[in-house]
Every structure is written in C-alpha cells, then in structure tokens.
Design a protein around this motif. Sequence first.
Motif, PDB file in Angstrom:
ATOM      1  N   GLY A 152       0.834  -1.200   0.000  1.00 25.64           N
ATOM      2  CA  GLY A 152       0.000   0.000   0.000  1.00 25.64           C
ATOM      3  C   GLY A 152       0.864   1.242   0.000  1.00 25.64           C
ATOM      4  O   GLY A 152       0.653   2.168  -0.785  1.00 25.64           O
ATOM      5  N   ILE A 153       1.870   1.262   0.851  1.00 20.94           N
ATOM      6  CA  ILE A 153       2.777   2.411   0.907  1.00 20.94           C
ATOM      7  C   ILE A 153       3.494   2.574  -0.431  1.00 20.94           C
ATOM      8  O   ILE A 153       3.637   3.669  -0.956  1.00 20.94           O
ATOM      9  CB  ILE A 153       3.797   2.233   2.056  1.00 20.94           C
ATOM     10  N   MET A 154       3.862   1.440  -1.000  1.00 17.26           N
ATOM     11  CA  MET A 154       4.575   1.458  -2.272  1.00 17.26           C
ATOM     12  C   MET A 154       3.744   2.064  -3.397  1.00 17.26           C
ATOM     13  O   MET A 154       4.284   2.705  -4.304  1.00 17.26           O
ATOM     14  CB  MET A 154       4.861   0.003  -2.633  1.00 17.26           C
ATOM     15  N   ALA A 155       2.417   1.846  -3.348  1.00 17.41           N
ATOM     16  CA  ALA A 155       1.570   2.320  -4.445  1.00 17.41           C
ATOM     17  C   ALA A 155       1.105   3.755  -4.246  1.00 17.41           C
ATOM     18  O   ALA A 155       0.525   4.348  -5.154  1.00 17.41           O
ATOM     19  CB  ALA A 155       0.363   1.403  -4.599  1.00 17.41           C
ATOM     20  N   ILE A 156       1.375   4.340  -3.070  1.00 18.46           N
ATOM     21  CA  ILE A 156       0.937   5.719  -2.825  1.00 18.46           C
ATOM     22  C   ILE A 156       1.419   6.689  -3.911  1.00 18.46           C
ATOM     23  O   ILE A 156       0.625   7.453  -4.438  1.00 18.46           O
ATOM     24  CB  ILE A 156       1.378   6.203  -1.418  1.00 18.46           C
ATOM     25  N   PRO A 157       2.706   6.654  -4.263  1.00 20.74           N
ATOM     26  CA  PRO A 157       3.156   7.624  -5.259  1.00 20.74           C
ATOM     27  C   PRO A 157       2.420   7.518  -6.592  1.00 20.74           C
ATOM     28  O   PRO A 157       2.134   8.536  -7.223  1.00 20.74           O
ATOM     29  CB  PRO A 157       4.638   7.307  -5.460  1.00 20.74           C
ATOM     30  N   THR A 158       2.100   6.286  -7.012  1.00 16.17           N
ATOM     31  CA  THR A 158       1.364   6.125  -8.271  1.00 16.17           C
ATOM     32  C   THR A 158       0.030   6.860  -8.180  1.00 16.17           C
ATOM     33  O   THR A 158      -0.335   7.636  -9.070  1.00 16.17           O
ATOM     34  CB  THR A 158       1.090   4.629  -8.545  1.00 16.17           C
ATOM     35  N   VAL A 159      -0.687   6.600  -7.089  1.00 22.02           N
ATOM     36  CA  VAL A 159      -2.009   7.210  -6.927  1.00 22.02           C
ATOM     37  C   VAL A 159      -1.885   8.725  -6.764  1.00 22.02           C
ATOM     38  O   VAL A 159      -2.559   9.495  -7.448  1.00 22.02           O
ATOM     39  CB  VAL A 159      -2.731   6.595  -5.710  1.00 22.02           C
ATOM     40  N   THR A 160      -0.991   9.154  -5.887  1.00 23.41           N
ATOM     41  CA  THR A 160      -0.862  10.587  -5.617  1.00 23.41           C
ATOM     42  C   THR A 160      -0.451  11.352  -6.855  1.00 23.41           C
ATOM     43  O   THR A 160      -1.080  12.329  -7.244  1.00 23.41           O
ATOM     44  CB  THR A 160       0.203  10.846  -4.531  1.00 23.41           C
ATOM     45  N   SER A 161       0.602  10.861  -7.484  1.00 25.80           N
ATOM     46  CA  SER A 161       1.170  11.622  -8.570  1.00 25.80           C
ATOM     47  C   SER A 161       0.183  11.753  -9.736  1.00 25.80           C
ATOM     48  O   SER A 161      -0.054  12.857 -10.241  1.00 25.80           O
ATOM     49  CB  SER A 161       2.463  10.922  -8.948  1.00 25.80           C
TER      50      SER A 161
END
Lengths: 294, 257
Positions: A152-161
């Motif tokens: 989940g933490i790893m995918a944060i940048p994909t979602v945020t960006s």
Amino acid sequence: MNSQKEKIIKLIFTILAFASLLFLLGIIIVLFKESLPIFKEVKLHDFIFGKHWYPTYDPPEYGIMPLIAASFWVTAGAMIVCVPLGLGSALYINEIASFRQKQILKPIIEILAGIPSIVYGFFGMLIVAPFLQNLLNIPSGLCAFTASLVLGIMAIPTVTSLSEDSLSFVPKSFKEASYALGANRWQTLIKVVIPASMSGISTSVILGMSRIVGETMTVLMVSGGAAIMPKSIFDPVRPMTSTIAAEMGESAVGSPHYHALFAIGLILFLVTLIFNVAAEHISKKYRVKLGLNR
Amino acid sequence: MSINNEEKIKIKADNINFYYGQSHAIKNLSIDIYDKKVTAFIGPSGCGKSTFLRMLNKMNDLVPNTRAEGTLLFDGQDILEKNTDVVSIRKKVGMVFQKPNPFPKTIFQNIAYGLEVNGVKDKDFIRKRVEDSLRKAALWEEVKTRLHTSALMLSGGQQQRLCIARCLAVEPQVILFDEPCASLDPISTNKIEELILELKKFYTIVIVTHNMQQAARVSDYTAFMYLGELIEFDKTATMFTVPKQPKTEEYLSGKFG
C-alpha cells in the motif's frame, strides 16, 4: 532525394512504433503455448477453484485458489492503505498546501516511487514485520497484513502523482465560476474539482491496483510464503506473483508444474490487462462527458 | 467621482488602491456605480479595469500576495473589511467571465449548482428557477429539449448565455461582465449585448470591455482607466462625444490602445 529520405525515416519510426506490438504478441503467444498443456493434467475449473496447491507432491495437486485468494486479500488490503493516503495527499498538495509545501511534498512523493521494490521488501521484512509481530502478538509478522501495508505504501506515489496531475489540470475557470456563485472551498472541491478530474483519479487508482497485483519482489519477501487458503489477514500467504518467482527455478522445464506456473502468469496477465483496459475506458468515458474530444 | 446626484448609488468606491505584490495596479480610484444602470470600464490592457471588477465580488481574494486599501461600500457596507462574509457578497454580486466557463455538467446541473451550494433542496423550486433563469438569459427555447445533456456541447455564444443564466439563478443584485464577448463571434456578441440591455431593468451591471463600440452601445456610464488611474468618468453619451480629458480623446480616437 528528400522525399526518399523522408520515406525511410517514416519506415524506421513505423517499425519502432509497431515493435511493442510485436513484443506483446510474442509474450501472449508464449504465455498461451506454455500454459495450455497444464489443462491436459487438470481441468480449468479445478485449476482455478482447487483449494490445494501441492505441485511437487505425488500425486501433485494444481489448485491455485489459495494463490488467487492471497493476491486478492493482499491487493484489497493494500488498496485500503494507498487509496485514502494517496488521494488525501493529492488533494492536500493541490488544494491546501502552500507553494513551499508543494515544492517539498511533490518531489518527496516522487522519490518514494523511485525506491526499488527490493528495498521495500527489506524494509517490510526487517522492520515492519517484527514490529507488527510484537504489536499484534501474532505468530509471524510475515503475513498478508504486512504485505498489504508495505505494498500500500509502495503504491501511494502512483495514486498521488497521477491524481494530483489530473486535479491540477482542472481549469482555474471552473473554480472561479464556482466561487463566484457563492460556493465555499469544500463545495468547490467536492462538486466541481473532483468530478472534473474523476477520470484521472480513477485511472490512478486502477494503475495503483495493477502495480500492486503485479508486484513480486516485495510480496515474496514479506507475505510469508504459505500456499494455503488464508483464514485471516494475519496468516502467511503466497500470492500468484511470488509463487511464480519462488518456484520457477525449481520446476523442470516442460513439466506440469512448469506449465502450471505459466498458467498463473497468464491469469495475472489477463487480470492486469482488464485493469488497464478499464482504466483506459474510464478515462475515455469521462473525456466524452467533459466534451473535450468534440 | 460622482457625476449624477439624482441616481441611487449601489457601489461607492473611495480612494481604492490595489497591489499585486509590489506592483501598484489601482491608484486612488474613487467612483460611484449607480443602481440598475450599466457602467462600462474601458482602457488599454493592464490599466486595472479587470482588477477593479474582481474587487467587487472579492475574486481577488483568491490571488495570493495581493493587498487592497480604501473603502468599497456595497449598499453602505464596506466589503474590503477583513470580517466581510465573502460568500454572501458573491451571492449578491454575480460574475460572467471572459471565456465561457460552464461546468462539465449538464445544462440543468450548471444552473442548479448555485442554488445547491447555497442550500436549496426543494426540487420543484430548483426546476422552476432553472427555467426562469434560462428564459431571462434568452436561452430557454434553444435548450429546453436537452436540459440534461452536457453544457459543453453548446456553442460558445450559448455557453456564455448559459453562464449568464447560471449567474441569474442565485438572484444577484449586481452582475459583473469581464469582457463577456472577447471570445465570441459578432452574432453571439449582438445577442449578449441585447441581453445586457434587457437585464439592466432589474440588475446593476458593470462591464469591462476592450471594445469601445460595445461600451457605447450598452452602457449608461463609462469609466476610462489608464495605468491604474481613473482618468475620466461620465455619462457614456457625453464621454463619447465630448471627452473632457485629452488622454480619453486619444484613446477613443484610437491613438493608442
């Protein structure tokens, strides 16, 4: 002379452009060719819904339901982590953060995207897992829950960006129109800005999901690796990707086990394909609604 | 500047200064905007006319690093004071922008939006108000059969009239037009101008325009601004025939612009 040169250049670029199509076709052909033989050993239905994955036993059992369930639980858990955090930070960066904060936050989140997945695995294995093991008093910290958290933490940048990009593409004129009608900041955000960037937001979520489903190294390291039907999220599990990674080396080429692993790969491929097509479809649908491709 | 003591004053600006960071955009501006009249602001780009317009509905509050000084009385209440209720001012002072900016929603939703954000729940009331607003904006006949299709499918001129209808739906007292025809063709422009003349029976209108002929056609009063200062303010008919300031005459005769 000139027109001939142009033709050659055109040809080169055409070939380059179609090269990826060629690779895609090659991958699909290999996936099908290598995975179909398994269905001589086991029926498709039993393969997918079978609850026992014992490929090296005698007689072997090739039921991948425990692996699918593991992937499903890990992905679902990771989405619960990354969607609120990812969208929350996107909204904060776009709407609330001061210029300075924005300048700091955006690069940091993008650095998070650049960290190799093995490092996340390390971090999960050596820090998160022992911590959760002590905190929750569970038999092993290497379990579906930990995998969800780390992925989940790893995918944060994909979602945020991606969602921040789409929020910032909302024309200022929409916001001004909303304010001019007496709307406050939250009404503007919820009724105008978010709907107008819905295509980007849903695409970001789907691509985040597709990243999580396909992630291999991290889950291999933190999910615990037990290929049994998970009873709770605190059980060690073995998602589809880590099964392939862990077992491909020890399966004899051409053996049923080998073909079964390819079949898992094929299913993963189809799942991520569906996600990507869905993402494309959604963003197109909203584009039509926005009237941008008139 | 006050030029007509007979008229009721809707907005009274007194010694207004406005700054974007260090740049001094409006200098010591004082002017009266009369009730139910059309007041046009003309002047070359960067003269501060749009900035002044956006002060009237507090839109400049959205721009960081800006500062306003002076008093701006709306029905006697100073809206430049810190504790002014921005939302209530914006409800009373509607705005139509330079480029038509309907929301990416249906025609109906666009007009209902202003009511919804102001807490109106009654569906019948909203439906009726949508129709009324579209009629007032002379758009009803063209869109009545497709209220639930995207507003972005309308032509530019229709979109601008939709924006006017959207603004009318919240029943403002004043309507600000920021170069409303800048991106429209002559026929659409003509329709908007006719509409402005119709609307001034019920609303106080302030229009910023680059187009001097437009100011002459639609306005009762004209203010000419140059480099942040109000050079001349007079009845439109007077200013366009016998301007008092040489600068105004130069601008009106096209010597600069």
